[in-house]
Design an enzyme around this catalytic site. Structure first.
Site, PDB file in Angstrom:
ATOM      1  N   ARG A 245       0.858  -1.183   0.000  1.00  0.00           N
ATOM      2  CA  ARG A 245       0.000   0.000   0.000  1.00  0.00           C
ATOM      3  C   ARG A 245       0.895   1.233   0.000  1.00  0.00           C
ATOM      4  NH1 ARG A 245      -3.502  -2.730  -1.634  1.00  0.00           N
ATOM      5  NH2 ARG A 245      -5.563  -3.114  -0.744  1.00  0.00           N
ATOM      6  N   GLU A 274      -2.720   7.741  -4.172  1.00  0.00           N
ATOM      7  CA  GLU A 274      -3.229   7.060  -5.356  1.00  0.00           C
ATOM      8  C   GLU A 274      -4.644   7.511  -5.721  1.00  0.00           C
ATOM      9  OE1 GLU A 274      -2.149   2.960  -4.837  1.00  0.00           O
ATOM     10  OE2 GLU A 274      -3.865   2.365  -6.057  1.00  0.00           O
ATOM     11  N   HIS A 292      -1.189   0.082  -9.967  1.00  0.00           N
ATOM     12  CA  HIS A 292      -1.829  -0.872  -9.040  1.00  0.00           C
ATOM     13  C   HIS A 292      -2.320  -2.122  -9.781  1.00  0.00           C
ATOM     14  CE1 HIS A 292      -3.961  -1.014  -4.872  1.00  0.00           C
ATOM     15  NE2 HIS A 292      -3.687  -2.238  -5.290  1.00  0.00           N
TER      16      HIS A 292
HETATM   17  C1  DGY Z   1      -5.913  -5.948  -2.923  1.00  0.00           C
HETATM   18  O1  DGY Z   1      -6.712  -6.852  -3.181  1.00  0.00           O
HETATM   19  O2  DGY Z   1      -5.770  -5.527  -1.790  1.00  0.00           O
HETATM   20  C2  DGY Z   1      -5.096  -5.430  -4.028  1.00  0.00           C
HETATM   21  O3  DGY Z   1      -4.389  -4.303  -3.695  1.00  0.00           O
HETATM   22  C3  DGY Z   1      -5.898  -5.238  -5.275  1.00  0.00           C
HETATM   23  O4  DGY Z   1      -5.006  -5.556  -6.308  1.00  0.00           O
END
Ligand code: DGY
Length: 326
Positions: A245, A274, A292
């Site tokens: 993240r 983001e 992402h």
């Molecule tokens: C998630 O599922 O947490 C991912 O970041 C999506 O790709």
């Protein structure tokens, strides 16, 4: 579940067609035909109108949203393994069950981390731009030299499912030495099977690694885990990889470290603000920037949808959803 008794489920984004079709078959499903991001008002209304909400990782289900009155929603089946977009304490306080979609995106996200690692070390993005720009004048021994990956040391921050899949790829595919730091490590047998070596503190891990790959959840504790002080501990030849993240990294501090060349480069799939990306990053050749893409394969997005469906189905039939996180 049949006829009028079908639970009403609101889905916040377009999902693969097979998943949307199944949602329509099983539920009184409201889909998002034009795929627009829901506003705060739309999310709040959804909690007033639906028995179940199927949001994605970009929908911020805050305490304010969860304060919706009257609250009809009983389950939030998040489409994603990460659930830092949901205020879990507020959901619990309001008696709303929350589920996620683990397991099914492990391999793809691990592939994404390895892709970033290879691209940034071997200057893949830069080389691609070079060819497309018509700048390539031909092979020569000193042209666009990168960093060898095989045999190098990979430091994993966290050793959950995705980090373990990265460890296997790195070890078996590239003969890398794999170190990890995790305050909640998996059982010793799992670590032994991976051939990974624990480091008791993150600073040591960061100091010893040629590549640092982030695999921890976004929590108040992990916010800016990679701050200026820790980035400064990395070798000047080392690379940072982030498929976790964005806010695990202090993006301004990362930019400063890259500008000062105290770090060789970074491969990023996620960003602190983001989808906004710091303009300075866009100008740097030693940074690989992806939008992402961790779980972005057709197969996995269908599997994630099926997992969300399974959680909704279990909940509305009175069973315990297997991916309950709150
Ligand atoms: C998630 O599922 O947490 C991912 O970041 C999506 O790709």
């Amino acid at each position: 579940m049949s006829g009028a008794a079908r639970p009403r489920v609101i889905v916040t984004r377009r999902l693969p067609a097979a998943v949307e079709d199944q949602l329509k078959r099983e539920f009184d499903a409201q889909l998002n035909a034009d795929d627009h991001p829901f506003t705060v008002a739309e999310l709040t209304n959804a909690l007033r109108e639906a028995d179940g909400l199927l949001p994605t990782v970009t929908d911020r289900i805050t305490a304010d949203v969860l304060a919706a009155e009257p609250l009809r929603t009983k389950i939030i089946a998040n489409f994603g393994v990460g659930f830092n977009n949901i205020d879990i304490a507020a959901a619990k306080a309001r008696g709303v069950v929350v589920t996620n979609t683990p397991d099914v995106l492990t391999d793809d996200t691990a592939d994404d981390a390895i892709m970033l690692l290879l691209m940034v070390a071997r200057r893949g993005g830069e080389g691609e731009r070079h060819v497309r720009a018509g700048a390539w004048t031909g092979w020569r021994p000193t042209h666009m030299l990168g960093t060898k990956v095989s045999g190098k040391t990979l430091g994993l921050v966290g050793l959950g499912r995705i980090a373990r899949a990265v460890a296997r790829r790195a070890k078996q595919g590239f003969g890398m030495r794999v170190l990890f730091h995790d305050p909640y490590p998996p059982p010793a047998a799992v670590v032994a099977e991976l051939g990974a070596e624990a480091r008791a503190d993150l600073d040591t891990l960061v100091r010893e690694s040629d590549f640092v790959s982030l695999h921890c959840p976004a929590t108040p504790e992990t916010r800016h885990l990679m701050n200026a002080r820790r980035l400064a501990l990395m070798k000047p030849t080392a690379f940072l990889i982030n498929t976790a993240r964005g806010d695990v990294v202090d993006e301004a501090a990362l930019i400063a470290a890259l500008q000062a060349a105290t770090l060789a480069g970074a491969g990023l799939d996620v960003y602190e603000r983001e989808p906004a990306v710091s303009p300075a990053l866009l100008t740097m050749e030693n940074v690989v920037l992806l939008p992402h893409l961790g779980s972005a394969t057709r197969e996995t997005r269908v599997a994630m949808g099926e997992r969300s469906l399974e959680n909704l189905r279990a909940f509305f039939s009175g069973a315990a959803p297997r991916d309950r996180v709150a």
